[in-house]
Design an enzyme around this catalytic site. Structure first.
Site, short mmCIF file in Angstrom:
data_model
loop_
_atom_site.label_atom_id
_atom_site.label_comp_id
_atom_site.label_asym_id
_atom_site.label_seq_id
_atom_site.Cartn_x
_atom_site.Cartn_y
_atom_site.Cartn_z
N ASP A 6 0.79 -1.24 0.00
CA ASP A 6 0.00 0.00 0.00
C ASP A 6 0.82 1.30 0.00
O ASP A 6 0.45 2.25 0.69
CB ASP A 6 -0.96 0.01 1.20
CG ASP A 6 -1.85 -1.20 1.27
OD1 ASP A 6 -1.87 -1.99 0.30
OD2 ASP A 6 -2.52 -1.38 2.29
N LYS A 66 -7.42 -4.06 -2.71
CA LYS A 66 -8.09 -4.62 -1.54
C LYS A 66 -8.78 -3.52 -0.75
O LYS A 66 -8.49 -2.33 -0.93
CB LYS A 66 -7.09 -5.36 -0.64
CG LYS A 66 -6.02 -4.45 -0.03
CD LYS A 66 -5.00 -5.25 0.76
CE LYS A 66 -3.93 -4.36 1.38
NZ LYS A 66 -4.43 -3.49 2.45
N CYS A 120 -2.21 -2.06 8.23
CA CYS A 120 -2.08 -3.13 7.23
C CYS A 120 -0.87 -4.03 7.46
O CYS A 120 -0.94 -5.24 7.20
CB CYS A 120 -2.05 -2.52 5.83
SG CYS A 120 -3.58 -1.65 5.42
#
Length: 221
Positions: free
Chosen positions: A41, A101, A134
């Site tokens: 990310d 996601k 995350c």
């Protein structure tokens, strides 16, 4: 005196092999053939808010270069790219497939399919943001599934340095290995006689960008 090493055949030999694998996991040894790199990310919308964002991405880019040299599989995710933008170009992942996601963990169904297609992988090298979100969720899921996780501390950050500090501590409590980019690349090589050593040496010749890990360590990391 010193007893000679005895090699056992049959079930005894297989048991020794399994014991060796368990020991390797316990101490956290990395192998080129059994490792994968996860890049989590590193997207445009995080650029202004995540502490040390340019430094974190620069170190992750080193890890990606090293993975390419050593032919280690790489998996890249993006968190809700419609709202948070694409992966930043300086990571060097242009042209690579990215997995979108919404869950905090990278271990979404699509990525799980990818990792299942790599049956030899038992160690995941993890870089990205944010550490308390995350990175933590991904690590806990991987540990629960039996993978060994090596978190590259100089390639992980958060908006808050407090969150980053406590996340590293929490992840270590859960059984992850907290390490650095250079340590990982050298552990993968294991020997200066490795045919790829010169190429990796070029990647790590300059000291990795500083993201105040020394400051974090003074606070108890």
């Amino acid at each position: 005196g010193i007893r000679p090493l005895r090699l056992r055949g049959g079930d005894g030999f297989r048991q020794d092999l399994e014991t060796g694998k368990m020991a390797a996991r316990l101490v956290g040894k990395l192998g080129i053939e059994t490792s994968a790199l996860f890049l989590c990310d590193m997207q445009e919308k995080f650029r202004p808010s995540v502490a040390f964002f340019p430094e974190i991405v620069a170190v992750a880019a080193r890890m990606l270069q090293g993975a390419r040299v050593l032919d280690i599989p790489v998996l890249v995710t993006e968190q809700y790219p419609k709202g948070l933008g694409p992966t930043v170009p300086e990571l060097g992942a242009s042209g690579m497939r990215t997995i979108s996601k919404t869950c905090f963990s990278m271990m979404c169904p699509e990525l799980e399919l990818e990792i299942r297609s790599l049956p030899r992988v038992r160690s995941v090298i993890l870089c990205g943001i944010e550490t308390q979100a995350c990175i933590m969720s991904t690590t806990l899921d991987l540990l629960e599934k039996g993978f060994e996780v090596h978190i590259v501390a100089d390639a992980c950050s958060s908006r808050s340095q407090v969150d980053r500090l406590l996340a590293f501590s929490r992840l270590k409590q859960s059984g992850a290995f907290i390490t650095t980019s250079e340590a990982v690349l050298l552990q993968l090589l294991r020997d200066a006689s490795h045919p790829k050593f010169r190429e990796i040496q070029k990647i790590i010749r300059d000291v990795a960008p500083d993201s105040d890990l020394i400051g974090l360590s003074r606070e108890g990391f």
